[in-house]
Structure formats: structure tokens, C-alpha cells
Motif scaffolding. Structure first.
Motif, mmCIF file in Angstrom:
data_model
loop_
_atom_site.group_PDB
_atom_site.id
_atom_site.type_symbol
_atom_site.label_atom_id
_atom_site.label_comp_id
_atom_site.label_asym_id
_atom_site.label_seq_id
_atom_site.Cartn_x
_atom_site.Cartn_y
_atom_site.Cartn_z
ATOM 1 N N ARG A 53 58.418 48.393 41.267
ATOM 2 C CA ARG A 53 57.628 47.568 40.339
ATOM 3 C C ARG A 53 58.410 47.310 39.055
ATOM 4 N N ARG A 54 59.051 48.336 38.530
ATOM 5 C CA ARG A 54 59.812 48.176 37.283
ATOM 6 C C ARG A 54 60.930 47.159 37.454
ATOM 7 N N ARG A 55 61.624 47.196 38.573
ATOM 8 C CA ARG A 55 62.738 46.278 38.808
ATOM 9 C C ARG A 55 62.277 44.831 38.868
ATOM 10 N N HIS A 56 61.103 44.600 39.421
ATOM 11 C CA HIS A 56 60.651 43.225 39.666
ATOM 12 C C HIS A 56 59.660 42.712 38.627
ATOM 13 N N PHE A 57 58.929 43.611 37.973
ATOM 14 C CA PHE A 57 57.892 43.174 37.037
ATOM 15 C C PHE A 57 57.960 43.875 35.683
ATOM 16 N N GLY A 58 58.905 44.772 35.504
ATOM 17 C CA GLY A 58 58.981 45.499 34.245
ATOM 18 C C GLY A 58 57.751 46.363 34.042
ATOM 19 N N ASP A 59 57.188 46.315 32.827
ATOM 20 C CA ASP A 59 56.017 47.130 32.522
ATOM 21 C C ASP A 59 54.741 46.299 32.445
ATOM 22 N N ALA A 60 54.796 45.064 32.937
ATOM 23 C CA ALA A 60 53.671 44.130 32.785
ATOM 24 C C ALA A 60 52.683 44.248 33.948
ATOM 25 N N ILE A 61 51.411 44.324 33.618
ATOM 26 C CA ILE A 61 50.325 44.412 34.595
ATOM 27 C C ILE A 61 49.375 43.245 34.366
ATOM 28 N N ALA A 62 49.153 42.432 35.394
ATOM 29 C CA ALA A 62 48.242 41.288 35.281
ATOM 30 C C ALA A 62 46.793 41.750 35.432
ATOM 31 N N LEU A 63 45.887 41.088 34.720
ATOM 32 C CA LEU A 63 44.466 41.410 34.783
ATOM 33 C C LEU A 63 43.699 40.199 35.309
ATOM 34 N N TYR A 64 42.819 40.437 36.282
ATOM 35 C CA TYR A 64 42.067 39.359 36.917
ATOM 36 C C TYR A 64 40.578 39.472 36.597
ATOM 37 N N GLY A 65 39.998 38.373 36.137
ATOM 38 C CA GLY A 65 38.556 38.308 35.982
ATOM 39 C C GLY A 65 37.901 37.988 37.319
ATOM 40 N N PHE A 66 36.780 38.634 37.599
ATOM 41 C CA PHE A 66 36.119 38.510 38.903
ATOM 42 C C PHE A 66 34.735 37.896 38.719
ATOM 43 N N VAL A 67 34.508 36.773 39.385
ATOM 44 C CA VAL A 67 33.226 36.065 39.278
ATOM 45 C C VAL A 67 32.665 35.852 40.685
ATOM 46 N N TYR A 68 31.792 36.762 41.106
ATOM 47 C CA TYR A 68 31.141 36.652 42.412
ATOM 48 C C TYR A 68 29.915 35.765 42.212
ATOM 49 N N TYR A 69 30.118 34.450 42.392
ATOM 50 C CA TYR A 69 29.100 33.525 41.918
ATOM 51 C C TYR A 69 28.063 33.141 42.969
ATOM 52 N N SER A 70 28.290 33.497 44.243
ATOM 53 C CA SER A 70 27.240 33.339 45.252
ATOM 54 C C SER A 70 27.325 34.509 46.217
ATOM 55 N N THR A 71 26.204 35.204 46.389
ATOM 56 C CA THR A 71 26.184 36.360 47.295
ATOM 57 C C THR A 71 25.499 36.035 48.618
ATOM 58 N N TYR A 72 25.255 34.757 48.878
ATOM 59 C CA TYR A 72 24.728 34.354 50.182
ATOM 60 C C TYR A 72 25.880 34.220 51.173
ATOM 61 N N CYS A 73 25.659 34.644 52.407
ATOM 62 C CA CYS A 73 26.710 34.552 53.421
ATOM 63 C C CYS A 73 26.092 34.404 54.801
ATOM 64 N N ARG A 74 26.737 33.596 55.623
ATOM 65 C CA ARG A 74 26.241 33.368 56.985
ATOM 66 C C ARG A 74 26.796 34.388 57.967
ATOM 67 N N ASN A 75 27.801 35.194 57.547
ATOM 68 C CA ASN A 75 28.460 36.137 58.446
ATOM 69 C C ASN A 75 27.773 37.498 58.450
ATOM 70 N N SER A 76 28.105 38.293 59.465
ATOM 71 C CA SER A 76 27.498 39.620 59.624
ATOM 72 C C SER A 76 28.577 40.693 59.727
ATOM 73 N N CYS A 77 29.504 40.684 58.772
ATOM 74 C CA CYS A 77 30.579 41.678 58.778
ATOM 75 C C CYS A 77 29.993 43.083 58.702
ATOM 76 N N ALA A 78 30.534 43.994 59.518
ATOM 77 C CA ALA A 78 29.955 45.327 59.665
ATOM 78 C C ALA A 78 30.039 46.166 58.407
ATOM 79 N N PHE A 79 30.955 45.809 57.503
ATOM 80 C CA PHE A 79 31.210 46.630 56.320
ATOM 81 C C PHE A 79 30.564 46.084 55.057
ATOM 82 N N CYS A 80 30.033 44.870 55.085
ATOM 83 C CA CYS A 80 29.720 44.154 53.852
ATOM 84 C C CYS A 80 28.255 44.261 53.455
ATOM 85 N N PHE A 81 28.022 44.601 52.193
ATOM 86 C CA PHE A 81 26.678 44.714 51.636
ATOM 87 C C PHE A 81 25.964 43.367 51.645
ATOM 88 N N TYR A 82 26.736 42.281 51.581
ATOM 89 C CA TYR A 82 26.152 40.944 51.488
ATOM 90 C C TYR A 82 26.095 40.240 52.839
#
Length: 370
Positions: A53-82
Motif C-alpha cells: 500500500r505504501r509503495r502504490h498509495f503512500g499514506d493516503a486513505i480514501a473515504l466513501y460516503g454511502f447512500v442506500y437510497y432504496s431498500t426495495y429489491c426483487r431478489n431473494s439472496c440468502a444472506f441479505c436483510f433486504y
């Protein structure tokens, strides 16, 4: 061998040294690293991951904002709360104006990227009209001028291209596993090859791509090793691993909870053999207290930053630490500083994306059938 050194420890050090020197890591070697249980024996792996990581990115860490804007889903994944039909999960669709406002606040707080996530919402998928999603991406881009990831499930080729034109930079579609039998048990009723092709098509229209695997679902070390190498060979710009958090009213509700060790170990292996990729440390599994171990394994992105008191949910944990404000830039920054790391600037992150696009070659036939 040094006095007291085991064959396992010597093999681990040899694999790491060769990888740091630019050598290729084989399936059996990846499998060896992924089965380590002794933190002392695994420390050379973690140290090598941090060095990559240091060789390729130095000491920089990117931060991502997360916006789960619709929790409706047509699928039935075995692991998913939604999953479709789960009456225990909260359901909502956020209006465009509210999503734009939330995204602006996230950008003001300092995030590098906005992750717009939804299930395969029947409102879009049942009618094949994805214009609300495309319009949302365009509105967020206009308001923030920030990189955008879309995580909406398997999309048709033409929609992927329209999303790129609207301002999206990244497309995420996690396979969860690259073992076909396990995939069928996890993503019930879904097509393995169609999901793979959607990521290839996203690359072909100029989007960066994220793939990911899920552990703690009864997966084996060999299955995880295959997934790690499949992600390496795909050339995807971001790769991740997350640990199952058993959810009520799902087929995996009674799975025993796993420790975070397998996830940490997998992050380190991915960083060792994919040194120039973005690899997230998610706050969605163990919260802010799980951040250090994941960064210590070579992660260079912090994901699942959710603004408090917005009514937004997480994925593995719907509400965990959200309204406490613990999944925020303000909480993450001092923890980075404690580790000698810092938040990447928006300019640094965009420069990385641009450099990857400049080097990318996608000789992948577009599939009009998807």
C-alpha cells in the motif's frame, strides 16, 4: 530455518518476499496465506500488505460516503436483510432532492466518492425504465462534481453506458463467490455468467468496476482463494471482502457469527497480490472499532460512511453506529492519524481514477443480450 521457525512461517515469508519483488502468486500459495490462524505467523503478510500500500498509495486513505437510497429489491439472496419478502427489514425510497442534499453534506464533510446503492428495485427492474436512476446520478453529479459509484444490481449494457454519460465513474456488482455452486446457494435464482458479463460491459463502456466476496457463509479456503485470483485476473479497479452478519428472516439467519480474522487476512492477501487496487475497510461489519485491523491489513479505502439522522440504512447492519455519528469523516480522521495515515484529497483520488483509465485496455466484446 531460524531457531524456532516453523515451515509455515518460512513459507509465508517466502511468498511475501517474492510478491514484494514483483513475482506472481499461485493458487496454492494464496490458499496457504488464507489458512493462517496464528497472528504471529501472519504478521509478515500484514507487514508486506502495508508495504505494498505504501509503495502504490503512500499514506493516503480514501473515504466513501454511502447512500442506500432504496431498500426495495426483487431478489431473494440468502444472506441479505433486504431480500424480497423479508418483513423485518425497513423499506424506503429516498426522493431525488433528499439524496442530493445528503450527498452535498457528505462532500462537504470530505468524502472522496459517493456510493449510490439500491437493491434491484422492482420500480426500475420490473418495467425496464431506469431513467429515475440515471436522472439521480446526473443530479448528484451536477450538485457535487464528485466521483460517483452506482451499486444497483445487474444492469443492461445500454443503461451502464447512460449512467457513465450521466456522470457515474464506478459500477459495483459483487459476485460474493466465484464458485458456481456456492453462488447458486447465495444469490438464489440468479445467473452467475450474467453478473460477470455486467461487470465486463461496465468496463467496456468506460466505467471503473468493483467486485467483492462474502465470507462466513460456509465458504472454504479454496473457494476464497479462487475468488481472490478471479478478481486479480479481472483487472477490476476495486476489490473487497466482507464477513456475513446473519440476518433475521433469511436462510442464513442461524449461521454462527464469524470473527473478523478471515476478512482481515483476505484483505492482506488481496493487497499483497493486487498492490495497485482500491481495497475497502468497511465500517458495516464491526463498526469504527474494526477499522484499525482492516487498515493494518493494507486497506486503502474506508467505506460505509453514513450521515446520522438521515434515515439511511447500512447493509450488514441496518442502523449500527449510524445515528451515533460514529460512521462519519470526523470519527475516521483521528483514527487514521493514530496509524500514521491521512485522508486522501479529492484531487488525489480523481488523479488515481484518471491514471487507471489512461492505462486501461478493455478488449471485451459488448453483449447486447444483457
Amino acid at each position: 530455518m531460524r531457531p524456532g521457525e516453523t515451515v509455515e512461517a518460512k513459507t509465508t515469508e517466502a511468498i511475501c518476499s517474492r510478491a514484494l519483488a514483483g513475482g506472481t502468486t499461485s493458487l496454492s500459495e494464496v490458499e496457504h496465506l488464507l489458512q493462517l490462524t496464528d497472528p504471529v505467523v501472519a504478521e509478515p503478510l500484514l507487514a508486506a500488505a502495508r508495504e505494498q500500500r505504501r509503495r502504490h498509495f503512500g499514506d493516503a486513505i480514501a473515504l466513501y460516503g454511502f447512500v442506500y437510497y432504496s431498500t426495495y429489491c426483487r431478489n431473494s439472496c440468502a444472506f441479505c436483510f433486504y431480500r424480497h419478502g423479508n418483513t423485518a427489514s425497513p423499506r424506503y425510497r429516498k426522493a431525488t432532492g433528499e439524496v442530493v442534499e445528503i450527498c452535498c453534506s457528505l462532500v462537504d464533510s470530505g468524502v472522496s466518492l459517493l456510493d449510490l446503492t439500491l437493491g434491484e428495485d422492482p420500480l426500475l427492474f420490473d418495467h425496464g425504465d431506469f431513467s429515475p436512476l440515471i436522472d439521480l446520478v446526473a443530479a448528484v453529479r451536477r450538485a457535487t462534481n464528485s466521483p460517483i459509484m452506482v451499486s444497483p444490481g445487474v444492469l443492461p449494457l445500454i443503461v451502464l453506458d447512460e449512467l457513465r454519460r450521466a456522470g457515474a465513474d464506478f459500477y459495483a456488482a459483487y459476485q460474493e463467490t466465484h464458485d458456481r455452486k456456492l453462488f447458486a446457494r447465495l444469490r438464489c435464482g440468479q445467473n452467475f455468467d450474467r453478473r460477470v458479463q455486467a461487470r465486463r460491459n461496465a468496463h467496456a463502456v468506460g466505467l471503473s468496476v468493483e467486485d467483492g466476496l462474502l465470507t462466513g457463509v460456509g465458504d472454504t479456503v479454496l473457494q476464497r482463494a479462487h475468488s481472490v485470483l478471479a478478481m486479480r485476473d479481472s483487472g477490476d479497479e476495486q476489490v473487497r471482502v466482507m464477513t456475513l452478519v446473519p440476518q433475521q428472516q433469511t436462510p442464513l439467519a442461524d449461521m454462527p457469527a464469524s470473527s473478523g480474522w478471515t476478512e482481515v487476512l483476505t484483505i492482506a492477501v488481496m493487497r499483497l497480490i493486487m498492490p495497485d487496487r482500491l481495497i475497502p475497510a468497511s465500517l458495516d461489519v464491526e463498526g469504527i472499532e474494526g477499522l484499525k485491523s482492516r487498515l493494518n491489513a493494507g486497506a486503502n479505502v474506508v467505506t460505509s460512511l453514513v450521515p446520522p439522522r438521515t434515515g439511511l440504512c447500512g447493509v450488514a447492519h441496518a442502523e449500527y453506529e449510524v445515528d451515533d455519528g460514529l460512521r462519519s469523516v470526523a470519527e475516521v480522521r483521528p483514527r487514521l492519524a493514530e496509524m500514521g495515515l491521512r485522508q486522501a484529497s479529492k484531487r488525489e483520488f480523481e488523479a488515481w481514477l484518471n491514471s487507471r483509465h489512461a492505462k486501461a485496455q478493455f478488449p471485451i466484446p459488448l453483449s447486447a443480450a444483457l
